[in-house]
Design an enzyme around this catalytic site. Sequence first.
Site, short mmCIF file in Angstrom:
data_model
loop_
_atom_site.label_atom_id
_atom_site.label_comp_id
_atom_site.label_asym_id
_atom_site.label_seq_id
_atom_site.Cartn_x
_atom_site.Cartn_y
_atom_site.Cartn_z
N LYS A 94 30.05 46.35 39.63
CA LYS A 94 29.91 44.92 39.91
C LYS A 94 29.78 44.18 38.58
O LYS A 94 28.75 44.30 37.91
CB LYS A 94 28.67 44.66 40.77
CG LYS A 94 28.70 45.28 42.15
CD LYS A 94 27.36 45.08 42.86
CE LYS A 94 27.39 45.61 44.29
NZ LYS A 94 26.05 45.50 44.94
N GLU B 197 28.75 39.22 54.57
CA GLU B 197 29.98 39.82 54.07
C GLU B 197 31.09 39.87 55.11
O GLU B 197 32.08 40.58 54.94
CB GLU B 197 29.69 41.20 53.51
CG GLU B 197 28.74 41.13 52.32
CD GLU B 197 28.51 42.46 51.63
OE1 GLU B 197 29.05 43.47 52.11
OE2 GLU B 197 27.81 42.47 50.61
#
Length: 428
Positions: free
Chosen positions: A335, A207
């Site tokens: 999400k 990430e």
Amino acid sequence: MFEAVIADIQAREILDSRGYPTLHVKVTTSTGSVGEARVPSGASTGKKEALEFRDTDSPRYQGKGVLQAVKNVKEILFPLVKGCSVYEQSLIDSLMMDSDGSPNKETLGANAILGVSLATAHAAAATLRRPLYRYLGGCFACSLPCPMMNLINGGMHADNGLGFQEFMIRPIGASSIKEAVNMGADVFHTLKKLLHERGLSTGVGDEGGFAPNLASNEEALELLLLAIEKAGFTPGKDISLALDCAASSFYNVKTGTYDGRHYEEQIAILSNLCDRYPIDSIEDGLAEEDYDGWALLTEVLGEKVQIVGDDLFVTNPELILEGISNGLANSVLIKPNQIGTLTETVYAIKLAQMAGYTTIISHRSGETTDTTIADLAVAFNAGQIKTGSLSRSERVAKYNRLMEIEEELGSEAIFTDSNVFSYEDSEE
């Protein structure tokens, strides 16, 4: 309103940021407008998430190809929704879910269904010549989210010794998304210099955050504090800290323990960290199955810290309702690929917000340069967004889109009051 129906859908296999295949879906309307979506994929996944369709019986990409999902889009989903009004989002999503017929979208694949769902929304917005956030959120879509920036990676997102998965900063003292990104970038580069001076790796994880070999979670927090201060900011006032423990990854289901600790001990550790550091948000501090632990964690820390459920809720409206009823957490991570359609994602956001829970729109570890989640965060006034560090183009793309939206909104733009669970308030 320009009438437009779905005239064509194309899908193809592309690579995500981890080098694994995912889907790129393109919807074309009868007016010639085009909407595109690129579907993300997670590494640390909840057990109750909607399922991707992978070519597990093929040696291609180590069994992670998505050619069958591409075929499902072209041969099943396109004929199903062809001719539907591009504005009938809930109808289109319902048709796809009914065709799949499974509770977790395993028949056709959540990756296939989500690709069509999001591309349809983009096509509708393009037909009306509106940005996606305005098409979905209307005239009230003007609130920019406070970013949660993952600067140190551990757990399943990095190959190091850190138990927790994400060590984040929240630029709560910023007055705009542009300033928030600037603050985050300053801390990021200061942290990189500190790591280099100590002979530690400045390589990054999935990430975009650094993944140094550190001795403990506390050492990671101390480094973040030092970087914040050396960058010229005050910890707890300008910038707070946030954690994603991803506790399911070190939870033993058979013994009900966390590396040998019962949930009371795990909560005590988290509480102690909050006393010592300006932490105002903890995600997945306990395992998704540990309902008793979640209830206690929320009772102990919920008045001063954002207790975020990710694996606990997996963006599933039924699980969110259950959590609300049982007093579990006070915040929901959103999400879209956990649930598999835009309609269900929006419902999950609204359920959480109506119950007084905060919401955080989130990326996945396997990302693309798709920026849909930035528009979703603004469209539904989510308040917060998690989209990684200040490096790697698939992460930075979302920050760039948010700054672009802020410029488009001009004087209408509002930067979210991110002090909902401020460290300073907890000290009073």
